[in-house]
Motif scaffolding. Structure first.
Motif, PDB file in Angstrom:
ATOM      1  N   ASN A   1       0.809  -1.225   0.000  1.00 18.67           N
ATOM      2  CA  ASN A   1       0.000   0.000   0.000  1.00 18.67           C
ATOM      3  C   ASN A   1       0.841   1.273   0.000  1.00 18.67           C
ATOM      4  OD1 ASN A   1      -2.364  -1.425  -0.056  1.00 18.67           O
ATOM      5  ND2 ASN A   1      -2.847  -1.130   2.106  1.00 18.67           N
ATOM      6  N   LEU A   2       2.125   1.145   0.262  1.00 19.84           N
ATOM      7  CA  LEU A   2       2.993   2.322   0.228  1.00 19.84           C
ATOM      8  C   LEU A   2       3.238   2.716  -1.221  1.00 19.84           C
ATOM      9  CD1 LEU A   2       5.726   1.417   2.867  1.00 19.84           C
ATOM     10  CD2 LEU A   2       3.691   2.841   3.177  1.00 19.84           C
ATOM     11  N   GLY A   3       3.223   4.006  -1.490  1.00 26.51           N
ATOM     12  CA  GLY A   3       3.504   4.482  -2.844  1.00 26.51           C
ATOM     13  C   GLY A   3       4.992   4.413  -3.154  1.00 26.51           C
ATOM     14  N   TRP A   4       5.298   4.439  -4.431  1.00 26.32           N
ATOM     15  CA  TRP A   4       6.687   4.428  -4.891  1.00 26.32           C
ATOM     16  C   TRP A   4       7.193   5.858  -5.012  1.00 26.32           C
ATOM     17  CZ3 TRP A   4       9.511   0.116  -5.252  1.00 26.32           C
ATOM     18  CH2 TRP A   4       8.854  -1.107  -5.338  1.00 26.32           C
ATOM     19  N   GLU A   5       8.427   6.075  -4.596  1.00 26.79           N
ATOM     20  CA  GLU A   5       9.102   7.364  -4.754  1.00 26.79           C
ATOM     21  C   GLU A   5      10.021   7.256  -5.971  1.00 26.79           C
ATOM     22  OE1 GLU A   5      12.132  10.268  -2.226  1.00 26.79           O
ATOM     23  OE2 GLU A   5      11.630   8.289  -1.441  1.00 26.79           O
ATOM     24  N   GLN A   6       9.843   8.149  -6.938  1.00 25.24           N
ATOM     25  CA  GLN A   6      10.692   8.155  -8.133  1.00 25.24           C
ATOM     26  C   GLN A   6      12.000   8.849  -7.784  1.00 25.24           C
ATOM     27  OE1 GLN A   6       9.414   6.767 -11.135  1.00 25.24           O
ATOM     28  NE2 GLN A   6      11.546   6.814 -11.774  1.00 25.24           N
TER      29      GLN A   6
END
Length: 145
Positions: free
Chosen positions: A36-41
């Protein structure tokens, strides 16, 4: 007014679930659904997400061929486990090719850089202690501060 409060709460929960890390209380048990954690670009072809406690930090990197983590160093010991694909790690004048199923342990304060060798590579890293530069947002080796 009730709708406004509900909207604010919805935005706050959405922001929490889509961030790449959760601000954690290291004195309490944490149960986190990592997916559920978003990805950091971070850079071209490179993303991460991470969680941390008082004594350690777990990070997942998703990368494609050609992605690079520039030369950097940190006081934290780093254990890198490649679960899919492969990377080349350059440190102390030597290249280490690390393939799926292999682990590389990097002592603190050793300058190193990563280059992804295959599309779809997944790298699980464990840091001890947690990376303060990530938590505080002061890591600058990707040009961000």
């Amino acid at each position: 007014m009730k709708n406004l409060k509900l909207s604010i709460a919805t935005v706050a929960v959405t922001a929490l679930l889509t961030s790449s890390a959760i601000a954690q209380n290291s004195k309490e048990i944490q149960h986190i659904k990592f997916e559920n954690l978003g990805w950091e670009q971070l850079g071209d072809k490179l993303q991460r997400k991470y969680v941390y406690g008082e004594q350690g930090m777990l990070a997942l990197f998703k990368m494609d061929k050609g992605a690079k983590v520039p030369l950097h160093q940190h006081p934290n010991e780093q254990t890198s486990y490649i679960t899919k694909g492969s990377v080349k790690v350059h440190m102390q004048g030597k290249d280490y090719i690390v393939k799926a199923g292999e682990v590389l342990i990097i002592p603190g304060n050793i300058p190193h850089q990563f280059e992804c060798l295959e599309d779809g590579t997944l790298d699980i890293d464990f840091f001890a202690p947690p990376r303060k530069d990530w938590i505080e947002g002061t890591a600058s080796y990707f040009g961000k501060k």
